[in-house]
Design a protein around this motif. Structure first.
Motif, PDB file in Angstrom:
ATOM      1  N   GLN A 106       0.885  -1.181   0.000  1.00  0.00           N
ATOM      2  CA  GLN A 106       0.000   0.000   0.000  1.00  0.00           C
ATOM      3  C   GLN A 106       0.914   1.220   0.000  1.00  0.00           C
ATOM      4  O   GLN A 106       1.074   1.899   1.005  1.00  0.00           O
ATOM      5  CB  GLN A 106      -0.866   0.008   1.253  1.00  0.00           C
ATOM      6  N   ALA A 126       2.932   4.579  -0.175  1.00  0.00           N
ATOM      7  CA  ALA A 126       2.681   6.002  -0.013  1.00  0.00           C
ATOM      8  C   ALA A 126       3.982   6.780  -0.138  1.00  0.00           C
ATOM      9  O   ALA A 126       4.003   7.862  -0.682  1.00  0.00           O
ATOM     10  CB  ALA A 126       2.039   6.274   1.333  1.00  0.00           C
ATOM     11  N   CYS A 153       3.824   1.011   3.955  1.00  0.00           N
ATOM     12  CA  CYS A 153       3.703   2.025   2.901  1.00  0.00           C
ATOM     13  C   CYS A 153       5.024   2.711   2.569  1.00  0.00           C
ATOM     14  O   CYS A 153       5.023   3.829   2.096  1.00  0.00           O
ATOM     15  CB  CYS A 153       2.632   3.038   3.265  1.00  0.00           C
TER      16      CYS A 153
END
Ligand SMILES: Cc1cc2nc3c(=O)[nH]c(=O)nc-3n(C[C@H](O)[C@H](O)[C@H](O)COP(=O)(O)OP(=O)(O)OC[C@H]3O[C@@H](n4cnc5c(N)ncnc54)[C@H](O)[C@@H]3O)c2cc1C
Length: 380
Positions: free
Chosen positions: A15, A17, A43
């Motif tokens: 995920q 980021a 992330c």
């Protein structure tokens, strides 16, 4: 989607980021420490592309590469000296992942795997510590880094033995797809009845742009010898043939464009006729750019934790799913892939160097919380 061969390391699940662009080992240590302290495991991506240095010691026949170097980076440096470390099949792939996961390569029957040539790994652990793993230091970790993949930390540098390879020859023979069963059986018989270990390569089923079957020989020697060793394949009257001396670094470009990044694989102890038929069936209806390949495996060296150690053949595919429906998911699957003994040993090493499972993206070996012997304690 992440670009190919970016030389990166993912902590946790994808995920994404944040990306940390690392140029030095201190950057890697800072990024890992920051991620752990701020629980960013799921992330943060570490981009090691800039850590792609290659240092050669030709007298000692040693190469030290940065954690983000690709095989292309290494071969550009070693080719003028006719030396190499046997890599994977995709020269754009990162060296670290190929070696740490013990991926197979063109000449593994003769030269072994990249993992077999490892001398040492400089690894940043989940604690942000820089460790050296080799035959005398952190030997349990060194063992685990020969197939245990990215489970134990970020390799900031790796040192390999180099092998002198004066000549390599590439032969590519092509037939219409209808010839696939005969071509595959003949190739299998050639390998299984004592073809010299200097012969690497495999059989490729591809839509390029029409369905064809190709027999590929990568040979440690000149074209004449290659033609003699590959004679049973030439005898099948291929539609087109290519046979020429090709530096190892140029093998992949000579095979043409297309992705060599396998996305699934399946291992076989032997490859009897029913498997040949099943492979040909799988190839029917493949989309453009998809491929299926049958590669012979070399005899495994050392006691490294290589998946399916004793398998003689592997089928790899791109754009095709090769999932074995009988394989269970999760850790049970890893136990089947590594074998129970090596899996448990990997889990103990994981427990010692990454007890909180910070590095858990691919083939994640979970820390063996329940089975520590009292003598093995986590490092922090
Ligand atoms: C199931 C499967 C089997 C494959 N088998 C083979 C094979 O046998 N032979 C072959 O030639 N190719 C094989 N490939 C293709 C290709 O070699 C790999 O996809 C390639 O190794 C990816 O490495 P990369 O660094 O280019 O990719 P990246 O996407 O940059 O990295 C992939 C992962 O490697 C790990 N990693 C990268 N750098 C480091 C580092 N410095 N330290 C620690 N971990 C790191 C991280 O977990 C990262 O998420 C296979 C691919 C798959 C999916």
């Amino acid at each position: 989607m992440r670009p190919r061969g970016f030389g990166g390391v993912l902590l946790g699940a994808p995920q994404l980021a944040l990306t940390a662009q690392c140029e030095t080992v201190a950057d890697v240590q800072a990024a890992v420490t920051y991620a752990v302290q701020n629980e960013l495991g799921d992330c943060l991506r570490l981009d090691l592309q800039r850590m792609n240095s290659v240092q050669l010691d030709l007298d000692a026949r040693i190469a030290r590469v940065g954690g983000g170097a690709t095989w292309r980076d290494l071969y550009r440096a070693t080719q003028p000296f006719c030396m190499l470390t046997p890599g994977g099949r995709d020269t754009t792939a990162g060296i670290a992942e190929t070696a740490l996961s013990a991926h197979s390569g063109w000449l593994e029957r003769k030269l072994g795997l990249a993992a077999d040539a490892l001398i040492s790994v400089e690894l940043v652990t989940a604690a942000g510590e820089l460790l050296i793993a080799d035959e005398t230091r952190n030997t349990d970790l060194f063992w685990a880094l020969h197939g245990g993949g990215a489970n134990f930390g970020v390799a900031s540098a790796l040192t390999f033995r180099l092998t002198q390879v004066p000549t390599t020859t590439l032969a590519v023979l092509t037939w219409p797809a209808a010839a696939a069963p005969t071509v595959i059986r003949t190739y299998r018989d050639l390998i299984e009845t004592g073809a010299p270990s200097s012969l690497g390569g495999g059989v490729l089923l591809v839509n390029d742009p029409r369905p064809v079957v190709r027999a590929i020989a990568v040979y440690l020697g000149g074209p004449e010898e290659t033609a003699a060793v590959f004679a049973p394949m030439f005898a099948l009257s291929p539609e087109t043939t290519m046979l020429r001396e090709t530096p190892y670094a140029n093998l992949q470009p000579a095979l043409g464009p297309g992705s060599w990044k396998a996305c699934s694989e399946r291992y076989f102890p032997a490859f009897p006729d029913p498997e040949v038929s099943a492979l040909c069936d799988d190839a029917h209806g493949m989309g453009a750019g998809a491929w299926l390949a049958l590669w012979p495996r070399g005899v495994r060296r050392g006691d490294w934790p290589v998946v399916y150690r004793d398998a003689s053949w592997v089928v790899e595919g791109y754009g095709v799913s090769l999932e074995d429906p009988c394989l269970q998911a999760g850790q049970a699957r890893l136990v089947a892939e590594y074998g129970p003994r090596n899996y448990e040993r990997l889990a103990r090493v994981k427990c010692r160097y990454d007890p909180e499972n910070v590095f858990r993206v691919s083939r994640n070996v979970e820390p063996a919380w329940c089975s520590w012997p009292a003598t093995i304690a986590p490092r922090r």
